[in-house]
Design an enzyme around this catalytic site. Structure first.
Site: not given
Ligand SMILES: *Cc1c(COP(=O)(O)O)cnc(C)c1O
Length: 477
Positions: A120
């Site tokens: 993120k």
């Molecule tokens: C947010 C997140 C995901 C999922 O990603 P999306 O963009 O919502 O599909 C997968 N793994 C981790 C560790 C995340 O923080």
């Protein structure tokens, strides 16, 4: 570059005009009017670029209303090896997203070496700098309100800390996050960051955020905004590392690759879809879900049927515990040939709590042209993968990345190099690592005793009026 809504009833806008908002006024999601096309010459020129330069090359095709020199500065200060240093000891942090080769044709793309140890950060860090830039130009302020059970809230706080014109009010369920996650967020001492622990569960915190956002007078007076996963700038920032990963895993631009993506809200893999639409030679986009398998169900059966929140399982890959994939509408818009009327028809059913089914329609045949494969992974699968990688390659992965590897190995076409996206570091999910390996995950240097730092948090009942009074008191007028 103009942006249009997937529902077809909103005026076209520029990149900076949609930067601070969420949904389009007609309830749709913004997408570029058409995807910029990357030529063979572009790929040849980009192959050896450092991350920040590659990010500039890609993003300048989308953020066309930000002067080139300004965008260059924003991108260069975002993607530095000093920011993305939370890596394993032998990772090449100069690469920002280093590629780790497990064996010939099988790789992990490290996307989680940023400040909060999840992918993120790749988008959120850029968003923080873009927000500051645009707010400064407009002489405006923004108060970001959100609810988190983990990754998004901490990524947002570390992106916005110390930024001029921005405050963050982040709600979390009191006592429900891990000690490490609490320490990450609550140890921030920046005066523009406000942590609020709600005596209740995540859904109650989330409902309070929605209630504040639905109070239009309060929202306008206090300039309340969000940073959720449908934000277009977040998606566009994620496109960059698909290019970076492709170049790192191949020798020439004649090759094709497969990406495996642990998925929840379809934000990460949506960026992969767009990279492919731009012309990046992606042979397969492998979507991995956990026990919450709405997206796997769609790609297997043609039925998209979001679940009710009380049918969402709490799993050991919690950041993928979703019942409804908020970015999925972007892909469906492309699948139906950008027919906004069709999207409106599908989502009138979805918004009424229903489903749609493309199996008996021409779209089912179209779907095969987009390169998707999918599969699901369970708690036992992720324990098994975590053990196998540790035993076979001395590499420890987190639970979400393990889901991606499990499904990636199952679904890959053997002729394609497989690039598994690492969406978090194992240090974030200690409990399951101990269950799998009987030992603690390593912590990146400097985070060993983060739990001992002083913490700043306001504990509050799930009381909307108290929350509003708290926010109002923190914003000078
Ligand atoms: C947010 C997140 C995901 C999922 O990603 P999306 O963009 O919502 O599909 C997968 N793994 C981790 C560790 C995340 O923080």
């Amino acid at each position: 570059m103009k942006y249009i809504s997937t529902r077809g009833n909103s005026p076209a806008k520029n990149f900076t005009e949609i930067l601070l908002g969420g949904l389009a006024p007609d309830g749709g999601l913004y997408l570029p009017e058409e995807y910029p096309q990357v030529t063979r010459a572009d790929l040849d020129n980009w192959r050896n670029l450092p991350y920040a330069d590659l990010a500039y090359a890609v993003l300048s095709k989308f953020a066309t209303d930000i002067p080139a020199a300004d965008l260059k500065v924003i991108v260069s200060k975002t993607y530095t090896s000093a920011k993305y240093h939370n890596a394993r000891a032998d990772s090449d942090t100069q690469q920002i997203t280093p590629l780790r080769t497990l064996e010939s044709g099988m790789h992990i793309l490290e996307l989680s070496n940023g400040p909060t140890l999840s992918f993120k950060d790749m988008a959120m860090q850029l968003l923080g700098n873009l927000f500051e830039y645009v707010l400064d130009k407009q002489g405006e302020e923004l108060n970001i309100l959100g609810a988190t059970s983990g990754d998004t809230g901490s990524a947002a706080e570390y992106a916005m800390r110390g930024k001029r014109g921005i405050r963050v009010f982040m709600l979390s369920p009191h006592g429900k996050m891990s000690a490490f996650q609490r320490a990450q967020m609550f140890s921030l001492q920046d005066p523009n960051i406000f942590n609020i622990a709600i005596r209740g569960v995540f859904d109650e915190a989330q409902d309070m955020v929605k209630a504040v956002s639905n109070d239009h007078a309060f929202k306008a007076k206090y300039k309340i905004g969000t940073v959720n996963s449908i934000n277009w700038a977040r998606v566009s920032a994620q496109i960059v590392y698909y290019f970076k990963g492709y170049f790192a895993a191949t020798q020439s631009n004649d090759e094709k690759v497969a990406f495996s993506v642990p998925s929840g809200n379809f934000g990460n893999i949506c960026a992969g879809h767009i990279a492919r639409m731009m012309g990046l030679p992606i042979g397969q986009l492998i979507l991995a879900t956990n026990e919450n398998d709405v997206l796997d169900e769609f790609f297997r059966t043609g039925v998209y049927r979001p679940r009710a929140t009380d049918h969402t399982y709490h799993t050991s890959s919690p950041s993928m515990d979703i019942s409804k994939a908020s970015n999925f509408e972007r892909f469906i818009f492309d699948l139906v040939g950008r027919d906004a009327a069709k999207v409106r028809e599908f989502w009138s059913g979805i918004d009424a709590g229903g489903a749609f089914d493309i199996k008996g329609t021409p779209y089912w045949h179209e779907l095969s042209k987009f390169g998707f494969a999918s599969g699901k992974s369970t708690h036992l699968d992720r324990l098994k993968i975590i053990r196998e990688l540790w035993e076979d390659y001395d590499v420890m992965v987190d639970t979400h990345t393990a889901d991606g590897i499990k499904v990636g190995l199952e679904q890959r076409r053997p002729s394609l190099p497989l690039i598994c996206l690492e969406t978090a570091l194992p240090a974030k999910f200690e409990e399951t690592i101990i269950e799998a390996l009987g030992r603690n995950p390593e912590r990146p240097a400097g985070l060993e005793s983060i739990e001992k730092l002083p913490q700043r948090v306001e504990v509050m009942d799930a009381d909307l009026e108290k929350l509003k009074a708290y926010i109002a008191a923190k914003i000078p007028n």
